[in-house]
Design an enzyme around this catalytic site. Structure first.
Site, PDB file in Angstrom:
ATOM      1  N   HIS A 110       0.853  -1.194   0.000  1.00  0.00           N
ATOM      2  CA  HIS A 110       0.000   0.000   0.000  1.00  0.00           C
ATOM      3  C   HIS A 110       0.886   1.240   0.000  1.00  0.00           C
ATOM      4  O   HIS A 110       1.875   1.293   0.748  1.00  0.00           O
ATOM      5  CB  HIS A 110      -0.896  -0.008   1.240  1.00  0.00           C
ATOM      6  CG  HIS A 110      -1.843   1.145   1.291  1.00  0.00           C
ATOM      7  ND1 HIS A 110      -2.947   1.226   0.470  1.00  0.00           N
ATOM      8  CD2 HIS A 110      -1.848   2.265   2.049  1.00  0.00           C
ATOM      9  CE1 HIS A 110      -3.589   2.364   0.729  1.00  0.00           C
ATOM     10  NE2 HIS A 110      -2.952   3.002   1.672  1.00  0.00           N
ATOM     11  N   LYS A 172       6.965   4.665  -5.818  1.00  0.00           N
ATOM     12  CA  LYS A 172       7.024   3.463  -6.655  1.00  0.00           C
ATOM     13  C   LYS A 172       8.433   2.872  -6.655  1.00  0.00           C
ATOM     14  O   LYS A 172       8.606   1.653  -6.542  1.00  0.00           O
ATOM     15  CB  LYS A 172       6.617   3.787  -8.094  1.00  0.00           C
ATOM     16  CG  LYS A 172       5.143   3.683  -8.353  1.00  0.00           C
ATOM     17  CD  LYS A 172       4.730   2.233  -8.439  1.00  0.00           C
ATOM     18  CE  LYS A 172       3.297   2.090  -8.909  1.00  0.00           C
ATOM     19  NZ  LYS A 172       2.814   0.729  -8.721  1.00  0.00           N
TER      20      LYS A 172
END
Length: 195
Positions: A110, A172
Site C-alpha cells: 500500500h 514506486k
C-alpha cells in the site's frame, strides 16, 4: 528447502509484479512465481509475465458478483499450487470469505505509511496533512481494508515542491525495493516455523 509458490494478482502494468518476479530469480530467493493472474484480460503485466515464461490467467470481473469472481481467481491460484497470493496493483477488494480462507497467506503493498491513509489518494492526503514523509507498507491482507499486520515499511521524504504525482513516482521506486525483500523475509520465516 523448497521455494514458496507465489501467485501474483495484478490489474494493470505489473511493475511491482516485475520487481517480485525478477527478485525471485536472484540466488537464495525463498519464493518462486508460479502464476500471474488478472481481473483485466488486457493488463500489460500479463504480456510481461508470458514473455518471462510465467503461467498467466485472466478473467474479467464485469458482470460477476464479487464472491463469484473471487472463486474464479482462487481456483486459478489453487490450480497453480500457490502457497501465497500476492497483490501487486490488484484493484479489487476481496470478499471476506476469500480472505479468511487464505489468512496469513495474502500479502499486499500500500502506498502510504499505514495505519495512515488507508484507501485511495494517499499521496495527496500526506501532502495536504503536511507530513514530512510518505512511503509504502507491505502488510497481510485481512477483511478490513489496509488493516492487516504490517510486515515492513519504507519512508520517502516529501519535498516542498512535491505534487501527488511526483511523490507517487518516488514511492514506486521504493516499492520495487521493499516488496521483494518483505515477501522473501515473510515466506522464509514461515518456512522456518513449519520446518
Amino acid at each position: 528447502m523448497p521455494k514458496a509458490k507465489v501467485a501474483i494478482f495484478i490489474s494493470g502494468s505489473g511493475t511491482n509484479m516485475a520487481a517480485l518476479l525478477y527478485a525471485s530469480r536472484l540466488p537464495d530467493c525463498p519464493y518462486e512465481v508460479v502464476l500471474v493472474a488478472s481481473n483485466r484480460p488486457g493488463a500489460d503485466g500479463l504480456s510481461l509475465a508470458r514473455a518471462e515464461g510465467i503461467a498467466t490467467f485472466a478473467h474479467s470481473h464485469k458482470g460477476l458478483e464479487r464472491a463469484d469472481h473471487d472463486a474464479v481467481m482462487e481456483r486459478a491460484a489453487q490450480d497453480a499450487d500457490a502457497d501465497y497470493i500476492v497483490l501487486a496493483g490488484y484493484m479489487r477488494i476481496l470478499s471476506e470469505e476469500f480472505v479468511s480462507r487464505w489468512t496469513g497467506n495474502i500479502i499486499n503493498i500500500h502506498p502510504s505509511l499505514l495505519p495512515k491513509y488507508k484507501g485511495l489518494n494517499t499521496h495527496a492526503r500526506a501532502i495536504e496533512a503536511g507530513d514530512r514523509h510518505g512511503g509504502a507498507t507491505v502488510h497481510l491482507v485481512t477483511p478490513e481494508l489496509d488493516s492487516g499486520a504490517i510486515l515492513e515499511q519504507v519512508k520517502v521524504t516529501i519535498l516542498p515542491e512535491d505534487t501527488p504525482d511526483t511523490l507517487a513516482e518516488r514511492v514506486k521506486l521504493a516499492e520495487y525495493q521493499l516488496y521483494p525483500r518483505a515477501l522473501a523475509s515473510y515466506v522464509a520465516r514461515a518456512a522456518r516455523v513449519t520446518a
